[in-house]
Scaffold this motif. Structure first.
Motif, PDB file in Angstrom:
ATOM      1  N   MET A 168      24.513   9.176  58.009  1.00  0.00           N
ATOM      2  CA  MET A 168      24.552   8.840  56.789  1.00  0.00           C
ATOM      3  C   MET A 168      23.001   8.949  56.280  1.00  0.00           C
ATOM      4  SD  MET A 168      25.363   5.095  55.374  1.00  0.00           S
ATOM      5  CE  MET A 168      26.857   5.066  56.221  1.00  0.00           C
ATOM      6  N   TRP A 225      19.059   3.850  51.540  1.00  0.00           N
ATOM      7  CA  TRP A 225      20.191   4.670  50.838  1.00  0.00           C
ATOM      8  C   TRP A 225      20.337   4.202  49.448  1.00  0.00           C
ATOM      9  CZ3 TRP A 225      24.837   3.420  48.608  1.00  0.00           C
ATOM     10  CH2 TRP A 225      25.895   4.419  48.566  1.00  0.00           C
ATOM     11  N   THR A 284      22.021  11.813  53.590  1.00  0.00           N
ATOM     12  CA  THR A 284      21.527  11.233  51.976  1.00  0.00           C
ATOM     13  C   THR A 284      20.356  11.954  51.867  1.00  0.00           C
ATOM     14  OG1 THR A 284      23.249   9.385  52.166  1.00  0.00           O
ATOM     15  CG2 THR A 284      21.366   9.217  50.563  1.00  0.00           C
ATOM     16  N   SER A 310      28.180  10.050  53.232  1.00  0.00           N
ATOM     17  CA  SER A 310      28.103   8.886  53.800  1.00  0.00           C
ATOM     18  C   SER A 310      29.129   8.473  54.326  1.00  0.00           C
ATOM     19  CB  SER A 310      27.456   8.066  52.590  1.00  0.00           C
ATOM     20  OG  SER A 310      26.315   8.237  52.096  1.00  0.00           O
TER      21      SER A 310
END
Length: 548
Positions: free
Chosen positions: A183, A46, A187, A205
């Motif tokens: 998430m 991330w 993303t 997220s």
């Protein structure tokens, strides 16, 4: 029929308090640590996908979660701890029918309260954002999760009150798997596929919290249906000698819940002080830009949190497990058992948390690089945050113990003293130590609060202070020996591995941790300390590893 005879986890034999504590702690530790690990590991891809916006994006994410955490505490109104405490109380009296009534009534009330709190958070997000337009949609995405969290927490509290920690632990893992999957998928699509902006990615997220809770809710319902026949049998065998009206049950629950929301929000209160003061104080005596201040906030608050909360989750798991056991012993007026339980719980906390903390300090550099990037400031702050995390962990356990002893007002007062110290020290600490300041102020505040609470717990239970301190010193010595071993292994690996490369940092961490665990485990088994705190079953490990 006692609650010990009829525990969900083992109806065929009586479990003593130590065995229940160890078994429950094991489940809650596994659930908390695995869920925290999943909640930390996601940051590796991330953070990388966010590119140059990594620190700012993480800061935005963390600010949203700080407010969200407060609303979760308000929305649940301390119900998980309160319902666990009350169900344990009535179960110890063999009044399972009352426990069931309390559970069902609370479930309905909290479902409605979830709707109310979610609506309030959604509507006042512009005010809570304090002028940051990017923060508003982040908070609103999180408000959706507030809808279902209160009723889900009631079910978790119900299982914990019955001293069955497995459903809560499994639901936490399911929650994190679902959350992290959504998430990362969202993303990746937003940043890498459609080339969107980081704010949109952060919004999705945070919306992932709702997805995770749906998964957790499903797991809890499955466990409830599976165990319903056994609970029906216990209800049928209830004494039914205690008469309590519906209104009295609700009033009793609210009375117990309010202190849990206040004390349970302690860490969140301290973090909100940081969120609303750090950047303003720093802006007053530096020339840093808004983005630079936001990045600094991320360095001391958002970034280390992902890692330090893994160790703090050990204390959370133990506190959840110990609460119904403390209340049960207190209700039965088992003074000797209560004193031993409190002492053992404190020792068990340090037995687990202290080596975890020292290990994180030694491996701060490769861990920070693995999860974020090479950054000297970030690594030094992580070391500081690790030590503060140990203090926070003890605070969580001792404050929960005090509440289990029905000393809610003392717990609230002592927390207030600690929070006041935090507020008083916040400006001078930031002025002197800058980014290190907020953590120092928090550490001092939590230390004072925990000390006052420990004095009160000792006054009530008369637990063996001397024995507890002696064994804690022994645990500290073992942790230092482990730390030295880990340092030597780490230093040796540095000769041919670069800790500033992510994959090589991972190898350093795995080998160093393995060496540290082996040394610490051997010391705990060799001295029989593990037996004394975790029960006779640990002896099997000694036989297996041929440790005399």
């Amino acid at each position: 029929m006692s609650n010990q005879d009829t525990s969900f986890e083992d109806n065929s034999k009586e479990l003593n308090a130590k065995e229940k504590m160890v078994r429950g702690s094991l489940w809650m530790t596994v659930g908390n640590v695995l869920s925290r690990l999943l909640g930390a590991v996601y940051i590796i891809p991330w953070y990388a996908w966010m590119g140059e916006h990594g620190k700012v994006a993480n800061s935005l994410f963390n600010k949203g979660y700080n407010v969200y955490a407060l609303f979760l505490m308000i929305a649940t109104a301390g119900i998980p701890g309160a319902i666990a405490k009350q169900i344990s109380y009535y179960n110890s009296l063999n009044e399972y029918k009352i426990s069931q009534r309390l559970f069902k009534r609370t479930l309905v009330i909290m479902a409605g309260f979830g709707i109310l709190c979610a609506g309030v958070m959604y509507l006042i997000s512009p005010i809570l954002a304090a002028g940051d337009p990017n923060l508003v949609p982040v908070m609103r995405a999180l408000s959706i999760a507030v809808l279902i969290f209160p009723s889900m927490s009631v079910i978790r509290g119900y299982f914990q009150g019955n001293q069955d920690m497995m459903p809560s632990a499994v639901s936490q893992i399911v929650e994190q798997i679902a959350r992290v999957f959504y998430m990362l998928l969202a993303t990746f699509i937003i940043i890498k596929v459609v080339k969107g902006d980081y704010v949109t990615a952060v919004i999705h997220s945070t919306f992932a919290a709702f997805i995770g809770m749906l998964g957790a809710y499903g797991a809890l319902i499955w466990f409830y249906k599976k165990q319903k026949p056994e609970m029906d049998r216990l209800i049928a065998g209830s004494n039914n000698t205690v008469e309590v009206s519906e209104n009295s049950l609700v009033k009793e629950m609210i009375t117990e819940a309010i202190p849990f929301i206040i004390v349970g929000s302690a860490i969140t209160f301290f973090k909100l002080v940081d969120q609303f003061t750090f950047e303003k104080i720093m802006a007053g005596f530096t020339n840093f830009s808004k983005d630079q201040l936001s990045s600094l906030f991320s360095v001391f608050s958002a970034n280390p949190d992902k890692l330090v909360m893994i160790t703090i989750s050990l204390a959370t798991g133990m506190a959840m497990t110990s609460l119904p056991l403390i209340t049960e012993a207190f209700t039965k007026k088992d003074e000797a058992g209560l004193a031993k339980l409190v002492s053992d719980n404190i020792q068990l906390l340090f037995l687990i948390m202290m080596p975890a903390t020292f290990g994180m300090v030694v491996l701060a550099k490769p861990m920070y690089v693995l999860f974020y990037e090479p950054d000297v400031l970030g690594i030094n702050v992580l070391i500081e945050a690790s030590y503060i995390g140990l203090i926070m962990g003890f605070f969580i356990l001792i404050s929960t113990t005090l509440q289990g002893l029905y000393k809610n007002s003392d717990a609230i007062f002592n927390l207030g003293v600690g929070l006041l110290i935090k507020l008083v020290l916040q400006y001078p600490m930031i002025r002197i130590f800058e980014v290190y300041g907020p953590l120092i102020a928090s550490g001092i505040g939590f230390t004072v609060a925990a000390y006052l609470m420990t004095k009160k717990v000792h006054e009530i239970t008369k637990f063996n202070y001397s024995l507890t301190i002696r064994r804690t010193i022994l645990i500290t010595i073992f942790s230092l020996i482990m730390s030295g071993t880990t340092t030597l292994v780490r230093s040796f690996l540095y000769l041919f591995l670069n800790p500033e490369r992510k994959f090589q940092a991972l190898i350093i961490i795995l080998i160093s941790v393995a060496a540290g665990v082996a040394v610490y485990g051997w010391l705990a088994l060799k001295t029989r300390l593990a037996d004394k705190l975790m029960g006779d079953k640990v002896a099997k490990l000694r036989i297996k590893f041929k440790i005399k």
